[in-house]
Design a protein around this motif. Sequence first.
Motif, PDB file in Angstrom:
ATOM      1  N   UNK A  62      63.465  70.101  27.092  1.00 39.34           N
ATOM      2  CA  UNK A  62      62.910  71.431  27.355  1.00 39.34           C
ATOM      3  C   UNK A  62      62.859  71.760  28.823  1.00 39.34           C
ATOM      4  N   UNK A  63      61.777  72.390  29.251  1.00 38.69           N
ATOM      5  CA  UNK A  63      61.619  72.787  30.647  1.00 38.69           C
ATOM      6  C   UNK A  63      60.161  72.643  31.063  1.00 38.69           C
ATOM      7  N   UNK A 108      49.990  71.495  29.524  1.00 40.99           N
ATOM      8  CA  UNK A 108      49.802  72.594  28.572  1.00 40.99           C
ATOM      9  C   UNK A 108      51.144  72.972  27.964  1.00 40.99           C
ATOM     10  N   UNK A 109      51.167  73.051  26.658  1.00 41.48           N
ATOM     11  CA  UNK A 109      52.369  73.434  25.919  1.00 41.48           C
ATOM     12  C   UNK A 109      52.464  74.951  25.927  1.00 41.48           C
ATOM     13  N   UNK A 110      53.559  75.493  26.470  1.00 40.88           N
ATOM     14  CA  UNK A 110      53.681  76.938  26.630  1.00 40.88           C
ATOM     15  C   UNK A 110      54.867  77.470  25.833  1.00 40.88           C
ATOM     16  N   UNK A 111      54.776  78.730  25.477  1.00 43.18           N
ATOM     17  CA  UNK A 111      55.826  79.374  24.690  1.00 43.18           C
ATOM     18  C   UNK A 111      57.041  79.735  25.546  1.00 43.18           C
ATOM     19  N   UNK A 112      56.790  80.093  26.795  1.00 46.06           N
ATOM     20  CA  UNK A 112      57.857  80.521  27.697  1.00 46.06           C
ATOM     21  C   UNK A 112      57.497  80.049  29.095  1.00 46.06           C
ATOM     22  N   UNK A 168      59.172  72.895  24.920  1.00 46.79           N
ATOM     23  CA  UNK A 168      60.186  72.104  24.233  1.00 46.79           C
ATOM     24  C   UNK A 168      61.171  73.022  23.523  1.00 46.79           C
ATOM     25  N   UNK A 169      62.430  72.616  23.524  1.00 43.13           N
ATOM     26  CA  UNK A 169      63.460  73.429  22.862  1.00 43.13           C
ATOM     27  C   UNK A 169      63.237  73.496  21.355  1.00 43.13           C
ATOM     28  N   UNK A 170      62.779  72.388  20.773  1.00 39.75           N
ATOM     29  CA  UNK A 170      62.444  72.360  19.351  1.00 39.75           C
ATOM     30  C   UNK A 170      60.930  72.479  19.224  1.00 39.75           C
ATOM     31  N   UNK A 171      60.442  73.485  18.501  1.00 39.04           N
ATOM     32  CA  UNK A 171      58.993  73.693  18.399  1.00 39.04           C
ATOM     33  C   UNK A 171      58.273  72.462  17.856  1.00 39.04           C
TER      34      UNK A 171
END
Length: 320
Positions: free
Chosen positions: A162-163, A133-137, A180-183
């Motif tokens: 990213x993390x 899952x791609x998360x904002x934070x 990811x650091x870059x959206x």
Amino acid sequence: MRRRFNIQMIIENLNPIVRNFLAFGVISIASTMTFAQNLPTVNTSISANDVLYPGEQYTATHVYTTPDKIDALATSLQATFGSTGGFSLDNYQITPTPSSAKATVLTTPVGSFSLFAFHSPVPFAFGEDRIGYYVKDIDAAVKKALQSGASVVVSKFTDPIGSDAIVRWPGGGVTQLYHTNDPRSEAPLITIPEQRVYVSSDNVTAYILGYLQFTGGQIIKVLSAADGRDIGQPGKTYQRFYLKSSVGVVDVLVTNGQLPFPYGKEHDGFQVPDVLAAVQRAVTSGATALTDAIYANGRTSAIIEFPGGFVAEVHDKGVF
């Protein structure tokens, strides 16, 4: 002193997920109090919208294979489902401990795939995760997962882009949360894949409650006596739940676990216009048809094994 519950307050105010269960007849009024006491305390300052990037195109099927099979797997998936993009990174460290892997990201009209092939031994827990899952934070996502009853299998770590963290949901299922650091910006999917999760009757409530609490989703369909032909149990019935959220659909299959091969091995179900045509494209590109096409529960489906051992279901109708 035991807590006293006003059942009307529970139904109206405590948790919309419980109301969703009641609406579909999944649990009884009497059971609601038990579930209410066992639900994690929710910090309402962290909502699903605060955590998750909406869009099924950002939910990735995770597939672990071997270096000699990853390219053939990618080619077969693209031949079967089409392609809207992708890239590969080799000798890439995707884990918090030293390792080396090739990672290939594929986007198709029916779903996104993250393929991993380790050159080194595979560190703990990697390979158990079947979805990302791609998360904002990442910190907020982990906190939200814990509040939803999940346990942290691999704590937050960084990678070159990213993390990440890996969590296990109550009742089963392991998911990687990634940021990811870059959206990212991906085109919407044409059809929505269904994450297929097999659970036992004693785990289904815990799993569904946890998943819906994390994603802010809801139950959209229940088959209380689904035809067992599509899980290799002709003449029998089983219970099936479809969950929908901003990150996709989960198909929860409640079985006795007595499943003939290959049922239970498949990660996801992908909607295609014509099942037989999709199977033929897959076979032509190196995959193996593990079942014949079967009509049950209002749609035709089949199960395919792609190069490298990835098993998936294809079907011709969604749940909407």
